[in-house]
Write an enzyme that holds these catalytic residues in place. Structure first.
Site, PDB file in Angstrom:
ATOM      1  N   GLY A 197       0.839  -1.204   0.000  1.00 35.46           N
ATOM      2  CA  GLY A 197       0.000   0.000   0.000  1.00 35.46           C
ATOM      3  C   GLY A 197       0.866   1.243   0.000  1.00 35.46           C
ATOM      4  O   GLY A 197       2.100   1.173   0.138  1.00 35.46           O
ATOM      5  N   SER A 246       2.628   4.836   0.990  1.00 32.63           N
ATOM      6  CA  SER A 246       3.301   5.345   2.181  1.00 32.63           C
ATOM      7  C   SER A 246       2.260   6.040   3.070  1.00 32.63           C
ATOM      8  O   SER A 246       1.434   6.806   2.582  1.00 32.63           O
ATOM      9  CB  SER A 246       4.382   6.352   1.764  1.00 32.63           C
ATOM     10  OG  SER A 246       5.009   6.869   2.899  1.00 32.63           O
ATOM     11  N   ALA A 296      -0.192   4.585   4.541  1.00 33.29           N
ATOM     12  CA  ALA A 296      -1.484   3.887   4.556  1.00 33.29           C
ATOM     13  C   ALA A 296      -1.686   3.126   5.867  1.00 33.29           C
ATOM     14  O   ALA A 296      -2.821   2.933   6.317  1.00 33.29           O
ATOM     15  CB  ALA A 296      -1.587   2.929   3.368  1.00 33.29           C
ATOM     16  N   GLY A 297      -0.586   2.674   6.482  1.00 33.09           N
ATOM     17  CA  GLY A 297      -0.713   1.980   7.767  1.00 33.09           C
ATOM     18  C   GLY A 297      -0.031   0.617   7.833  1.00 33.09           C
ATOM     19  O   GLY A 297      -0.229  -0.135   8.790  1.00 33.09           O
ATOM     20  N   SER A 347       5.775  -1.932  -2.355  1.00 37.15           N
ATOM     21  CA  SER A 347       5.673  -2.928  -3.436  1.00 37.15           C
ATOM     22  C   SER A 347       4.582  -2.559  -4.436  1.00 37.15           C
ATOM     23  O   SER A 347       3.559  -3.226  -4.516  1.00 37.15           O
ATOM     24  CB  SER A 347       5.455  -4.342  -2.871  1.00 37.15           C
ATOM     25  OG  SER A 347       4.497  -4.388  -1.835  1.00 37.15           O
TER      26      SER A 347
HETATM   27  P1  ADP Z   1       3.125   2.905   6.170  1.00 35.47           P
HETATM   28  O1  ADP Z   1       3.926   1.874   6.902  1.00 35.47           O
HETATM   29  O2  ADP Z   1       2.066   2.281   5.287  1.00 35.47           O
HETATM   30  O3  ADP Z   1       3.949   3.916   5.447  1.00 35.47           O
HETATM   31  P2  ADP Z   1       2.539   3.924   8.806  1.00 35.47           P
HETATM   32  O4  ADP Z   1       2.087   2.691   9.522  1.00 35.47           O
HETATM   33  O5  ADP Z   1       3.941   4.379   9.005  1.00 35.47           O
HETATM   34  O6  ADP Z   1       2.257   3.728   7.228  1.00 35.47           O
HETATM   35  O7  ADP Z   1       1.565   5.149   9.136  1.00 35.47           O
HETATM   36  C1  ADP Z   1       0.158   5.010   9.132  1.00 35.47           C
HETATM   37  C2  ADP Z   1      -0.493   6.113   9.970  1.00 35.47           C
HETATM   38  O8  ADP Z   1      -1.909   5.961   9.915  1.00 35.47           O
HETATM   39  C3  ADP Z   1      -0.094   6.044  11.436  1.00 35.47           C
HETATM   40  O9  ADP Z   1       0.083   7.342  11.898  1.00 35.47           O
HETATM   41  C4  ADP Z   1      -1.325   5.394  12.088  1.00 35.47           C
HETATM   42  O10 ADP Z   1      -1.480   5.761  13.431  1.00 35.47           O
HETATM   43  C5  ADP Z   1      -2.475   5.907  11.225  1.00 35.47           C
HETATM   44  N1  ADP Z   1      -3.685   5.077  11.230  1.00 35.47           N
HETATM   45  C6  ADP Z   1      -4.936   5.500  11.425  1.00 35.47           C
HETATM   46  N2  ADP Z   1      -5.834   4.505  11.379  1.00 35.47           N
HETATM   47  C7  ADP Z   1      -5.123   3.382  11.164  1.00 35.47           C
HETATM   48  C8  ADP Z   1      -5.496   1.992  11.020  1.00 35.47           C
HETATM   49  N3  ADP Z   1      -6.763   1.578  11.079  1.00 35.47           N
HETATM   50  N4  ADP Z   1      -4.515   1.120  10.790  1.00 35.47           N
HETATM   51  C9  ADP Z   1      -3.220   1.529  10.708  1.00 35.47           C
HETATM   52  N5  ADP Z   1      -2.814   2.810  10.827  1.00 35.47           N
HETATM   53  C10 ADP Z   1      -3.752   3.741  11.060  1.00 35.47           C
END
Ligand code: ADP
Length: 183
Positions: free
Chosen positions: A14, A16, A18-19, A88
């Protein structure tokens, strides 16, 4: 339990912000609490060692995924649960890795790019907008969503715990985890 667990690669893909890392971290904690053998390959960390030197062209992104997939496969076939979080962005290479590993659970972690940009966890979207970072996925570089992911986590609509529970439920359903008593 840990000696007879089945190996599987759980692949978070997903945009950047996205979670992926957040869900991966929470899931890792829950699986560790169950005493399972696991290993984490986070894209940001992998790019500082295993795939150090690779850039962000399509070719390099695919090579990044191919190397992560190679290691994931070695671990998976030895009964380890492998948790991968990597943008990815290209579907074909994800499919290639899936086919090689076999025991593969693709988790599409999504939120509209506007939401990811608003979160801007690492300040990268601002840099992408200003042109400081080129080829930024979702802004100036493509992202191809999975056509048939095992799990869909829409992080703008669900809580972190809901996202984690979805992955666990799918792992249980597919026989990679013994079903928990909690409904
Ligand atoms: P990625 O690894 O995809 O780049 P991150 O995990 O670093 O993304 O960041 C995602 C952000 O979204 C975090 O600040 C997290 O707290 C927030 N967020 C809000 N809701 C959710 C959820 N349901 N699941 C995961 N992250 C979430």
């Amino acid at each position: 339990m840990s000696s007879q667990q089945r190996g599987v690669t759980i692949w978070f893909t997903g945009l950047s912000g996205a979670g992926k890392t957040t869900i991966n971290d929470a899931l890792t904690k829950e699986l560790r609490d169950r005493n399972l053998k696991l290993e984490v390959l986070d894209g940001d960390i992998v790019r500082t060692n295993l795939t150090k030197g690779l850039g962000f062209s399509k070719e390099d992104r695919d090579e990044n995924v191919r190397r992560i997939g190679f290691v994931s496969n070695l671990l998976t076939r030895n009964g380890v649960i492998v948790l991968v979080a990597a943008i990815s962005p290209y579907r074909a290479i994800r499919e290639e890795v899936r086919d090689r590993i076999g025991d593969f659970v693709e988790v599409y972690v999504s939120a509209p790019v506007e939401v990811c940009e608003q979160r801007d966890v690492k300040g990268l979207y601002a840099k992408a907008r200003s042109g400081e970072i080129k080829q930024f996925t979702g802004i100036s570089d493509p992202y191809e969503p999975p056509s048939n992911p095992e799990v869909n986590c829409e992080t703008h609509k669900e809580t972190l715990q809901e996202s984690v529970n979805k992955v666990i439920a799918k792992l249980e359903e597919m026989g990679y985890l013994p079903a928990s008593v909690v409904a």
